[in-house]
Design an enzyme around this catalytic site. Sequence first.
Site, PDB file in Angstrom:
ATOM      1  N   ASP A  33      13.956  15.026  21.940  1.00  0.00           N
ATOM      2  CA  ASP A  33      14.111  15.060  20.511  1.00  0.00           C
ATOM      3  C   ASP A  33      14.883  16.017  19.569  1.00  0.00           C
ATOM      4  O   ASP A  33      15.502  16.089  18.441  1.00  0.00           O
ATOM      5  CB  ASP A  33      12.603  14.991  20.027  1.00  0.00           C
ATOM      6  CG  ASP A  33      11.609  13.739  20.153  1.00  0.00           C
ATOM      7  OD1 ASP A  33      12.528  12.807  20.770  1.00  0.00           O
ATOM      8  OD2 ASP A  33      10.674  13.560  19.937  1.00  0.00           O
ATOM      9  N   ALA A  34      14.769  17.329  20.439  1.00  0.00           N
ATOM     10  CA  ALA A  34      15.256  18.391  19.928  1.00  0.00           C
ATOM     11  C   ALA A  34      16.751  18.072  19.739  1.00  0.00           C
ATOM     12  O   ALA A  34      17.416  18.281  18.688  1.00  0.00           O
ATOM     13  CB  ALA A  34      14.924  19.736  20.821  1.00  0.00           C
ATOM     14  N   SER A  82       9.988 -23.373   8.509  1.00  0.00           N
ATOM     15  CA  SER A  82       8.653 -23.124   8.978  1.00  0.00           C
ATOM     16  C   SER A  82       8.172 -23.979  10.327  1.00  0.00           C
ATOM     17  O   SER A  82       8.999 -25.281  10.053  1.00  0.00           O
ATOM     18  CB  SER A  82       7.501 -22.931   8.242  1.00  0.00           C
ATOM     19  OG  SER A  82       7.512 -24.214   7.437  1.00  0.00           O
ATOM     20  N   GLU A 113       8.600 -18.822  23.340  1.00  0.00           N
ATOM     21  CA  GLU A 113       8.327 -17.077  22.869  1.00  0.00           C
ATOM     22  C   GLU A 113       7.021 -16.917  22.332  1.00  0.00           C
ATOM     23  O   GLU A 113       6.617 -18.199  21.650  1.00  0.00           O
ATOM     24  CB  GLU A 113       9.377 -16.947  21.828  1.00  0.00           C
ATOM     25  CG  GLU A 113      10.787 -17.162  22.501  1.00  0.00           C
ATOM     26  CD  GLU A 113      11.839 -17.239  21.034  1.00  0.00           C
ATOM     27  OE1 GLU A 113      11.387 -16.683  19.910  1.00  0.00           O
ATOM     28  OE2 GLU A 113      12.818 -17.644  21.146  1.00  0.00           O
ATOM     29  N   LYS A 115       4.783 -16.325  19.377  1.00  0.00           N
ATOM     30  CA  LYS A 115       4.635 -16.297  17.885  1.00  0.00           C
ATOM     31  C   LYS A 115       4.274 -15.105  17.203  1.00  0.00           C
ATOM     32  O   LYS A 115       3.051 -14.641  17.372  1.00  0.00           O
ATOM     33  CB  LYS A 115       3.966 -17.380  17.320  1.00  0.00           C
ATOM     34  CG  LYS A 115       4.055 -17.906  15.855  1.00  0.00           C
ATOM     35  CD  LYS A 115       3.510 -19.002  15.443  1.00  0.00           C
ATOM     36  CE  LYS A 115       4.039 -19.536  14.029  1.00  0.00           C
ATOM     37  NZ  LYS A 115       3.637 -18.229  12.908  1.00  0.00           N
ATOM     38  N   ASP A 117       3.339 -12.104  14.736  1.00  0.00           N
ATOM     39  CA  ASP A 117       2.374 -12.146  13.620  1.00  0.00           C
ATOM     40  C   ASP A 117       2.686 -11.196  12.764  1.00  0.00           C
ATOM     41  O   ASP A 117       1.947 -10.153  12.396  1.00  0.00           O
ATOM     42  CB  ASP A 117       0.792 -12.335  13.955  1.00  0.00           C
ATOM     43  CG  ASP A 117      -0.156 -12.765  12.811  1.00  0.00           C
ATOM     44  OD1 ASP A 117       0.804 -13.267  11.729  1.00  0.00           O
ATOM     45  OD2 ASP A 117      -0.951 -12.536  12.676  1.00  0.00           O
ATOM     46  N   ARG A 136      11.594 -13.594   3.949  1.00  0.00           N
ATOM     47  CA  ARG A 136      11.553 -15.154   4.156  1.00  0.00           C
ATOM     48  C   ARG A 136      11.332 -15.771   2.775  1.00  0.00           C
ATOM     49  O   ARG A 136      12.113 -16.779   2.094  1.00  0.00           O
ATOM     50  CB  ARG A 136      10.758 -15.750   5.020  1.00  0.00           C
ATOM     51  CG  ARG A 136      10.665 -17.252   5.330  1.00  0.00           C
ATOM     52  CD  ARG A 136      10.108 -17.659   6.154  1.00  0.00           C
ATOM     53  NE  ARG A 136       9.908 -19.031   6.212  1.00  0.00           N
ATOM     54  CZ  ARG A 136       8.802 -19.652   5.723  1.00  0.00           C
ATOM     55  NH1 ARG A 136       7.697 -19.045   5.262  1.00  0.00           N
ATOM     56  NH2 ARG A 136       8.466 -21.227   5.816  1.00  0.00           N
ATOM     57  N   TYR A 227      15.108 -13.159  16.588  1.00  0.00           N
ATOM     58  CA  TYR A 227      14.797 -14.589  17.282  1.00  0.00           C
ATOM     59  C   TYR A 227      15.461 -15.651  16.909  1.00  0.00           C
ATOM     60  O   TYR A 227      15.441 -16.926  17.527  1.00  0.00           O
ATOM     61  CB  TYR A 227      13.384 -14.740  17.353  1.00  0.00           C
ATOM     62  CG  TYR A 227      12.579 -14.647  16.239  1.00  0.00           C
ATOM     63  CD1 TYR A 227      12.850 -15.402  14.998  1.00  0.00           C
ATOM     64  CD2 TYR A 227      11.518 -14.073  16.120  1.00  0.00           C
ATOM     65  CE1 TYR A 227      12.295 -15.465  13.876  1.00  0.00           C
ATOM     66  CE2 TYR A 227      10.512 -13.853  14.809  1.00  0.00           C
ATOM     67  CZ  TYR A 227      11.230 -14.646  13.850  1.00  0.00           C
ATOM     68  OH  TYR A 227      10.603 -14.512  12.451  1.00  0.00           O
ATOM     69  N   LYS A 315      -0.453 -22.869  18.478  1.00  0.00           N
ATOM     70  CA  LYS A 315      -1.318 -22.092  17.896  1.00  0.00           C
ATOM     71  C   LYS A 315      -2.508 -21.487  18.815  1.00  0.00           C
ATOM     72  O   LYS A 315      -2.896 -22.643  19.459  1.00  0.00           O
ATOM     73  CB  LYS A 315      -1.961 -22.355  16.535  1.00  0.00           C
ATOM     74  CG  LYS A 315      -0.834 -22.581  15.391  1.00  0.00           C
ATOM     75  CD  LYS A 315      -0.194 -21.328  14.983  1.00  0.00           C
ATOM     76  CE  LYS A 315      -0.877 -20.620  14.048  1.00  0.00           C
ATOM     77  NZ  LYS A 315      -0.648 -21.031  12.787  1.00  0.00           N
ATOM     78  N   CYS A 409     -39.463   3.128   9.924  1.00  0.00           N
ATOM     79  CA  CYS A 409     -38.859   2.767  11.009  1.00  0.00           C
ATOM     80  C   CYS A 409     -39.599   1.537  11.748  1.00  0.00           C
ATOM     81  O   CYS A 409     -40.755   1.629  12.067  1.00  0.00           O
ATOM     82  CB  CYS A 409     -38.811   4.118  12.090  1.00  0.00           C
ATOM     83  SG  CYS A 409     -38.358   3.745  13.622  1.00  0.00           S
ATOM     84  N   CYS A 412     -41.431   3.021  15.073  1.00  0.00           N
ATOM     85  CA  CYS A 412     -42.530   4.073  15.138  1.00  0.00           C
ATOM     86  C   CYS A 412     -43.249   4.172  13.800  1.00  0.00           C
ATOM     87  O   CYS A 412     -44.057   4.897  13.680  1.00  0.00           O
ATOM     88  CB  CYS A 412     -42.225   5.430  15.637  1.00  0.00           C
ATOM     89  SG  CYS A 412     -40.936   6.147  14.561  1.00  0.00           S
ATOM     90  N   CYS A 427     -34.309   7.112  11.114  1.00  0.00           N
ATOM     91  CA  CYS A 427     -35.527   7.636  11.501  1.00  0.00           C
ATOM     92  C   CYS A 427     -35.519   8.920  11.877  1.00  0.00           C
ATOM     93  O   CYS A 427     -34.964   9.408  12.682  1.00  0.00           O
ATOM     94  CB  CYS A 427     -36.203   6.544  12.530  1.00  0.00           C
ATOM     95  SG  CYS A 427     -37.566   7.296  13.593  1.00  0.00           S
ATOM     96  N   CYS A 432     -39.532   9.208  18.479  1.00  0.00           N
ATOM     97  CA  CYS A 432     -39.583   7.838  18.126  1.00  0.00           C
ATOM     98  C   CYS A 432     -39.212   7.025  19.488  1.00  0.00           C
ATOM     99  O   CYS A 432     -38.182   7.349  20.187  1.00  0.00           O
ATOM    100  CB  CYS A 432     -38.718   7.255  17.096  1.00  0.00           C
ATOM    101  SG  CYS A 432     -38.354   5.599  16.918  1.00  0.00           S
TER     102      CYS A 432
END
Length: 704
Positions: A33-34, A82, A113, A115, A117, A136, A227, A315, A409, A412, A427, A432
């Site tokens: 990262d550095a 769709s 593949e 689906k 979400d 879309r 895709y 589905k 309660c 008790c 309680c 209890c």
Amino acid sequence: MSLSVNQEIERLRAEIERHNHLYFVINQPEFSDAEYDALFQKLRDLEAQHPELVTVDSPTQRVGSQPSAAFASIEHSVPMLSFGNAFDASDLRDFDRRVRTLLNTEDIVYVAEPKLDGLAVELVYRKGRFVSGATRGDGRMGEDVTANLRTLRSVPLRLRDPDGFTPELLEVRGEVFIEKESFAELNRERRDDGLASFANPRNLAAGTLRQLDARVTASRPLSIYFYDVGLIEGMTIESQQHLLNTLPEFGLRVNPLFRVCESIDAVIAFYEKVQAERQALAYEADGIVVKVDSFAARGLLGTVSRSPRWAIAGKFPASQGMTKLNDIIVSVGRTGALTPVAVLEPVRIHGVEISSATLHNEDEILRKDIRIGDSVIVERAGDVIPKIVRPMPELRTGDERAFVMPTTCPACSSEAVRMEAESAYRCLNTSCPARFKQSVLHFISKGALDIEGMGPQLITQLVDRGIVNSLADLFTLDRDTLIGLDRFGPKSADNLLAALDSAKHTTLARFLFSLGIPGVGAHLAKVLAQATEEGSKRLQDRLDVVPDLLAHKSAEGSKRLRASLDLLAQTSEEEMASIHEIGPLSAHAIAAFFASDQNRQMLLDLLRAGLALEPPREGPSQDRARTALAARRFVFTGSLSSMTRSEAGERVESLGGIVASSVSKNIDYVVLGDNPGSKADKARELGVPLLYESEFLEMLESYE
Ligand code: IVH
């Protein structure tokens, strides 16, 4: 000769994008990262000195631009369609039959593949440059989210050009989503900041991509898998397989999980496999999609009413069901919290019978207007406790009753108090019986003393008959008493007694966790144990053992436990709070716990009953242990069964190891959970050692 500034800027951009691709697309970082940050800063500095050379496709421009008032519309050159839906294997077979009849052939290849979400988008690349991106929308017109898409570092701003080639035009489609783990983490952060949490990953991804302020988008970890394609110029793609193989060459990420299927049986096998394993996937999938592989065949099949005849979505069954709420009872937890629980007419959801669900608290019942007798929608998400989504007021008969939270309660009969700033009633009676039963259940649970052979029914009998009145009483149980209980044979009695005996020797972390101190979960217990053990070593030598234990074989362990508990009892709230990771609330709860006379007596009783710490392990000393995995790099893939990934990460780090997110030559171990992903393949390819979860656990335990 030195490069011109422009050339240097271009070189840096290309280099940064190359590292983005290595890291975000193919999971093979070369830079730390550095190093990456240094490169980025250099480009930023040069661009600051030469603002005239800044271009929109510079990686520095991914950070997000000024908020826009609204999104412009973009028309898709080819409509985004769709899927029609299949709900089971027989629907998939019908689809296959239609395809074969229409094409008049038996030789059909499908690509299946998951689906995803999330949110479908289309990105336009002209001469290899990312020029625009849209949602879309209604399939014909979408919203211009170019600025937001540019913040995703897995979206190449320029396509990589395999063999020096880039198509004139490439409209590429994919799904923007957020991984489940990132979703959970973001929600945790929001909760800590007092913000409302997001309902589900899909809403979060959609909400993030449609942010008017792209800086917000930039701050959230969106992912993308490509895709599909719209219009292409200057190149031809012949099939889905060809597409899925080609996109990565351009630096476009595709989901490695897909299957080429030569028969509908293979498709159905894939459907069942993904359904069975969906919990373990890093992302949410609500089904599979099945596409005819050949683009030529797709052309012949065509489209009817917005759904292509060459594809279908299989589905997964809904994880919701409808049933009747027969009653609402109130259960008492370990801390005395009273929780309303729904008693349901049993209903099968995802093959599991559900007969109760938590209702959290009174406010939740009022807010959702749930009444006893209502028809309700119940949801099961993963392995979590089922919940009631909503009642169905349209089905009410008039016989439904409103629920009233009891003022005493149920166990008790002492007064139940609604704490200020809390939605829970509690309680407050520490003796209890219902609270005590829950404390015992926690005390013996897996992460605590892990006493096998003891369950809720047995505990109920022991408490109700007055045999067990304190935690220490568990260790005075004898064979005859146990055999005298309902449904308890001599064999079970012997096993339980052996389990109780061996549970007496435990670690300080487990012991502290078992006490059920509010806010002290398994992790904090470990933190607290570590800090205590360091401090108590000094105290130990000055301390006498509880006299009647002197002759006991575990005198040494008992002494160490006693020293630790004494130290904890002497530690002030402020000192507790100064321990790394222990916040003010937990510090308060811990200090209050050890200050209570009742609790001190309970601890003393446990010591007298023979509770003791295990002898320190042979092998590395505590100090060495903390560096046992010094700078070893671990990558996790798949889901672990004995702990969460973040727990695993913490354990590695507490031993001095490092957790990395992607596999490269520099990684020392790749830990395989269930359903490992492509990282496992990568590790095999690079010869990085693989560890099964059991081996990983052994490694940790040998050092901890
Ligand atoms: S291909 C009809 N592939 O499904 C061809 N779409 O109902 C559509 N989706 O809005 C594009 N996973 O968000 C394709 N592997 C996948 C998909 C996928 C999810 C979504 C996409 C679209 C919806 C269409």
